[in-house]
Design a protein around this motif. Sequence first.
Motif, PDB file in Angstrom:
ATOM      1  N   THR A 129       0.170   1.489  -2.205  1.00 56.79           N
ATOM      2  CA  THR A 129       0.087   2.872  -1.725  1.00 56.79           C
ATOM      3  C   THR A 129       1.281   3.679  -2.233  1.00 56.79           C
ATOM      4  O   THR A 129       1.138   4.853  -2.601  1.00 56.79           O
ATOM      5  N   GLN A 131      -7.972  -2.579   1.853  1.00 51.72           N
ATOM      6  CA  GLN A 131      -7.541  -1.617   0.840  1.00 51.72           C
ATOM      7  C   GLN A 131      -8.794  -0.975   0.220  1.00 51.72           C
ATOM      8  O   GLN A 131      -9.894  -1.538   0.312  1.00 51.72           O
ATOM      9  N   GLU A 135      -5.652   5.338   5.853  1.00 50.92           N
ATOM     10  CA  GLU A 135      -4.369   5.792   5.343  1.00 50.92           C
ATOM     11  C   GLU A 135      -4.732   6.654   4.136  1.00 50.92           C
ATOM     12  O   GLU A 135      -5.631   6.308   3.362  1.00 50.92           O
ATOM     13  N   VAL A 189      -3.349   9.535   1.042  1.00 49.43           N
ATOM     14  CA  VAL A 189      -2.270  10.188   0.299  1.00 49.43           C
ATOM     15  C   VAL A 189      -2.710  11.620   0.014  1.00 49.43           C
ATOM     16  O   VAL A 189      -3.761  11.844  -0.591  1.00 49.43           O
ATOM     17  N   ILE A 244       2.134  10.336   2.573  1.00 46.98           N
ATOM     18  CA  ILE A 244       1.244   9.280   3.095  1.00 46.98           C
ATOM     19  C   ILE A 244       1.009   9.563   4.573  1.00 46.98           C
ATOM     20  O   ILE A 244       1.968   9.626   5.352  1.00 46.98           O
ATOM     21  N   THR A 260      -6.164   5.192   0.798  1.00 43.01           N
ATOM     22  CA  THR A 260      -5.446   3.990   0.333  1.00 43.01           C
ATOM     23  C   THR A 260      -5.595   2.806   1.300  1.00 43.01           C
ATOM     24  O   THR A 260      -5.084   1.725   1.034  1.00 43.01           O
ATOM     25  N   GLU A 261      -6.238   3.026   2.430  1.00 42.20           N
ATOM     26  CA  GLU A 261      -6.496   1.924   3.373  1.00 42.20           C
ATOM     27  C   GLU A 261      -7.605   2.395   4.314  1.00 42.20           C
ATOM     28  O   GLU A 261      -7.647   3.575   4.668  1.00 42.20           O
TER      29      GLU A 261
END
Length: 493
Positions: free
Chosen positions: A59, A119, A177, A179, A185, A215-216
């Motif tokens: 990330t 992920q 998660e 970005v 983040i 990202t997650e």
Amino acid sequence: MPTPDEKVLARRAEIAAALSAIVPGEGVIDHPDGLRPYETDGLTAYRQAPMPVVLPETTAQVAAVIRWCHEHEVRIVPRGAGTSLSGGALPLADGVLLGLSKLNRILEIDYVDRLVVAQPGVTNLAITQAVESEGFYYAPDPSSQIACTIGGNVAENAGGVHCLKYGVTTNNVLGVEFVTATGEIVRLGGRGLEPPGLDLLGLVVGSEGLLGIVTEVTVRILPQPECVRALLIGFDDVESAGRCVAEIIASGIIPAGMEMMDRPAIHAAEAFVNVGYPLDVEALLIVELDGPAAECAALVDRVGGIAREMGAPSIRVSTSDGERAAFWAGRKAAFPAAGRLSPDYYCMDGTIPRRRLPEVLSRIRVLSEQHGLAVINVFHAGDGNLHPLILYDANRPGELELAEAFGEDILKLCVEVGGVLTGEHGVGVEKRDLMPVMFSEADLNQQKRVKCALDPKLLLNPGKMIPQLHRCAELGRMHVHRNDAPFPDLPRF
Ligand SMILES: Cc1cc2nc3c(=O)[nH]c(=O)nc-3n(C[C@H](O)[C@H](O)[C@H](O)COP(=O)(O)OP(=O)(O)OC[C@H]3O[C@@H](n4cnc5c(N)ncnc54)[C@H](O)[C@@H]3O)c2cc1C
């Protein structure tokens, strides 16, 4: 004076060098041969080499890449597995392709809270495979699930056969998660069903890579049902099959899946997989029922009864998991089966109210004659999501344009009867210019304001989903204008 090609190469080398410092090793691809696999996605009629491809592994690297691109005003196209059928991951000639495939680890499995944290590059199927030994599964099941990523599923709000009962991606994602366009983040949602604050997770699911990078992902997992059975029901006409679908839902039954195929699709699928589909019927329904064994048996009886009332001449009920899988095999192979009938096919994706199915199917047949192109119909009948496959030959001059015009007429028809432009494949470049058919200028401007609030430099996946938006400063004074071609600056395959 450098030629335009030399300028592109020089710019590519400059960006690649800067990104290599962020993602060292084999994290950046800029050789033309290495870029070739990334030139297209599932919408193969369009092709464009990107500037470098960057393949971060963490990330932190994603965030650093985004920050660099933001500072240097370089555009970014996120990519999972590249199976988008609407051109969502189609590269830009002057943009970086941000591949998320190396972020491919399952980070946590929690059977008590019934969730998996993964992920974005983990494939959809891998989530189920990771938990099936403990009797759990992840419900949304796009037909591309062996390849498509959970990050791509979130970006497209992907659906699948089991979404009729268990909901699409947005109903099964608890948190991400993310970005942002400036490289921050952030966490949206959480591990429970109702996190406090604004529902920014809802905004991000289905945002097609326009608002930031996932990202997650935290998803819900469900216990496998005790019993699953399927009925294969043939009808002499599409109208009766459509009435059967409506009657099953109206009776209060929500099948785990309810799919329909028309005669050409049945024949194509049977020739491909040979599982004993009846060939003397005009429409075939596959209805899957699940739950505790007693409930499952009762539902099978009720659905069989409704089908008989609707005049179904052929009804088979699966007696084993193997037989149930065989019922599904043809439906799941319908796309490749179409590939045996024609050199190319164009898969449409629109949604209509269930009760309009028979009328819409007969109007698609008329459109097929008008455009002079054959079509086979497979669809998620339970939720009215059509997937007409238009057969064409890209090597015949003008046929791709004809297929696109036919597809556009089908989508306009979906909106005309009270439906929507897409069921699950997203808008991408494919349907971008049809957005005004469904949304008013005020509606679209509101969507553009959200885009501008989160990505004011318009660097994230520009040219996708939202009809022309050149600068955020134009907002309020701008008119939506329609392009002559869906994505005029991109050379076709
Ligand atoms: C044979 C076939 C069958 C299919 N069947 C179905 C089906 O049944 N149901 C269905 O819903 N779809 C289906 N699809 C379409 C496709 O598989 C889905 O849209 C899938 O969700 C795309 O995932 P991907 O990883 O391939 O994403 P990509 O194609 O790589 O990207 C899709 C979009 O998501 C964005 N994106 C990707 N990853 C991220 C990320 N981490 N963060 C932010 N944005 C991101 C991209 O920019 C792009 O706009 C099918 C496709 C094929 C080829």
